[in-house]
Design a protein around this motif. Structure first.
Motif, PDB file in Angstrom:
ATOM      1  N   LEU A  99       1.443  -2.268  11.854  1.00 15.54           N
ATOM      2  CA  LEU A  99       0.286  -2.940  12.434  1.00 15.54           C
ATOM      3  C   LEU A  99      -1.052  -2.274  12.078  1.00 15.54           C
ATOM      4  CD1 LEU A  99       1.570  -3.806  16.032  1.00 15.54           C
ATOM      5  CD2 LEU A  99       1.811  -5.138  13.923  1.00 15.54           C
ATOM      6  N   LYS A 100      -1.013  -1.239  11.223  1.00 16.61           N
ATOM      7  CA  LYS A 100      -2.252  -0.519  10.909  1.00 16.61           C
ATOM      8  C   LYS A 100      -2.483  -0.348   9.416  1.00 16.61           C
ATOM      9  CE  LYS A 100      -2.385   2.117  15.245  1.00 16.61           C
ATOM     10  NZ  LYS A 100      -2.420   3.479  15.865  1.00 16.61           N
ATOM     11  N   ARG A 101      -1.506   0.211   8.695  1.00 12.86           N
ATOM     12  CA  ARG A 101      -1.706   0.558   7.289  1.00 12.86           C
ATOM     13  C   ARG A 101      -0.545   0.032   6.452  1.00 12.86           C
ATOM     14  NH1 ARG A 101      -1.044   5.581   6.144  1.00 12.86           N
ATOM     15  NH2 ARG A 101      -2.279   5.540   4.230  1.00 12.86           N
ATOM     16  N   LEU A 102      -0.885  -0.639   5.334  1.00 11.96           N
ATOM     17  CA  LEU A 102       0.114  -1.152   4.410  1.00 11.96           C
ATOM     18  C   LEU A 102      -0.345  -0.887   2.981  1.00 11.96           C
ATOM     19  CD1 LEU A 102      -0.169  -3.430   6.922  1.00 11.96           C
ATOM     20  CD2 LEU A 102       1.847  -4.316   5.742  1.00 11.96           C
ATOM     21  N   ARG A 103       0.600  -0.808   2.089  1.00 11.54           N
ATOM     22  CA  ARG A 103       0.318  -0.662   0.660  1.00 11.54           C
ATOM     23  C   ARG A 103       0.836  -1.914  -0.036  1.00 11.54           C
ATOM     24  NH1 ARG A 103       3.136   3.558  -3.521  1.00 11.54           N
ATOM     25  NH2 ARG A 103       1.690   3.297  -5.288  1.00 11.54           N
ATOM     26  N   VAL A 104      -0.008  -2.489  -0.895  1.00  9.14           N
ATOM     27  CA  VAL A 104       0.323  -3.726  -1.597  1.00  9.14           C
ATOM     28  C   VAL A 104       0.177  -3.449  -3.089  1.00  9.14           C
ATOM     29  CG1 VAL A 104      -0.197  -6.183  -1.820  1.00  9.14           C
ATOM     30  CG2 VAL A 104      -0.582  -5.024   0.368  1.00  9.14           C
TER      31      VAL A 104
END
Length: 350
Positions: A99-104
């Motif tokens: 819900l805060k940090r993602l890598r795409v």
């Protein structure tokens, strides 16, 4: 039934293994959506990845609008047993902090677009109202979605040019449930459906807060879905600002929005789309008969690239528009997504 790694976690919601969902509806989907831009008309990148458990397919796309170029990279494969595997060809999504940090990531490929980007939310992920539409006895939509505004860091490579991404803006959503995907079914009584999709989706990011706004109406102007909430960066949420009223201004002879006003109670937001991206062109949202979300592309993974150039290919550019939007109210200026579509009959066009 066959086990998968998810079954070792205490997260079951039905007497099924986790790779099976609780409905047999073929149109069940589970999807990521992201957009990324510097708050200008320079560039907009949109990325999506979906799983379709009852179709046995997962796919992903990225579309970039830069100057006159509309470029798409898309990939598809069989879903397989492990739904925690978000890799689709050169695409992958990593949840670094829920819900805060993602890598795409889109790894380098032959189609002239790649990136490695990290998302950080600026507000808490916010659950939107349930989207439910029944038409002629059939449930067409039954889904939920969470939305979030935030910032990006990393880089985009377009035609061998590396573009640094430093605190660029964007919005993301996660949605899951039922909506039309894959190959079309026999229409049956659905031939009576007027096909109206009158829609506004505008998550707006300001310095210390966001406004999340949705308007959907049917062919008679009745509200199907609406939302107007202000969410502050410190977590406070004003759950109901009032009924959102949407007043678009179209380019003469078209349904292309050139400006709009959204009135929510005492708030009046002036909206200007500054870089339109035709979301449905090449990405699988329904225009190409051979590539639709959830469509089986064969037993081997498939990766494709599509490039169009404006104005030469302008006749292809129609359908849902996701634009970089500029939003102004009470002396504040923000940016975000201005997504709209005005398909079919609606009282505003009579």
């Amino acid at each position: 039934m066959t086990l998968s790694p998810l079954d070792d976690l205490p997260i079951h919601q039905a007497p099924e293994v986790m790779r099976h969902v609780a409905t047999s509806d073929r149109n069940f989907y589970d999807r990521y959506y992201f957009n990324c831009h510097p708050g200008s008309d320079e560039l907009m990148l949109i990325v999506g990845m979906g799983q379709y458990p009852n179709l046995g397919v997962t796919d992903a796309f990225a579309v970039v609008r830069h100057a006159h170029v509309h470029r798409v990279v898309r990939a598809s494969r069989e879903l397989g047993l492990d739904r925690m595997d978000t890799g689709v060809g050169p695409f992958r999504i990593e949840v670094l902090e829920g819900l805060k940090r993602l890598r795409v990531v889109l790894e380098p490929n032959e189609h002239g677009l790649s990136f490695d980007l990290t998302w950080t939310g600026a507000i808490p992920a916010t659950l939107e109202p349930r989207h439910f539409v029944r038409w002629q006895e059939r449930v067409i939509f039954d889904s939920v979605r969470m939305a979030q505004t935030g910032h990006w860091s990393g880089s985009i490579v377009l035609d061998s040019r590396t573009i640094p991404v430093d605190t660029w803006m964007g919005t993301r959503d996660r949605s899951w449930g039922i909506r039309p995907v894959g190959e079309p079914e026999p229409p049956g009584i659905q031939v009576k459906n007027p096909g109206t999709f009158y829609w506004l989706y505008a998550p707006m990011q300001f310095e210390d807060h966001a406004i999340l706004c949705i308007v959907q109406e049917d062919e008679k102007g009745r509200r199907v879905l609406e939302e107007a909430v202000r969410v502050w960066s410190d977590g406070r949420e004003e759950e109901y600002l009032g009924r959102p009223e949407y007043h678009p201004v179209y380019a003469p002879g078209t349904r292309d929005v050139v400006e709009a006003t959204i009135t929510i109670g005492k708030i009046e937001v002036r909206c200007t789309p500054i870089l339109p991206v035709h979301l449905m062109v090449g990405t699988g949202y329904g225009l190409e008969p051979g590539w639709k979300h959830g469509m089986y592309q064969g037993s081997e993974p498939v990766v494709e690239g599509v490039t169009y150039t404006l104005p030469e290919d302008a006749d292809r550019m129609w359908g849902m528009v996701d634009a970089v939007g500029r939003f102004e109210y009470d002396g504040q200026v923000g940016h975000g997504l201005f997504e709209y579509w005005a398909l079919g009959p609606h009282p505003s066009f009579t």
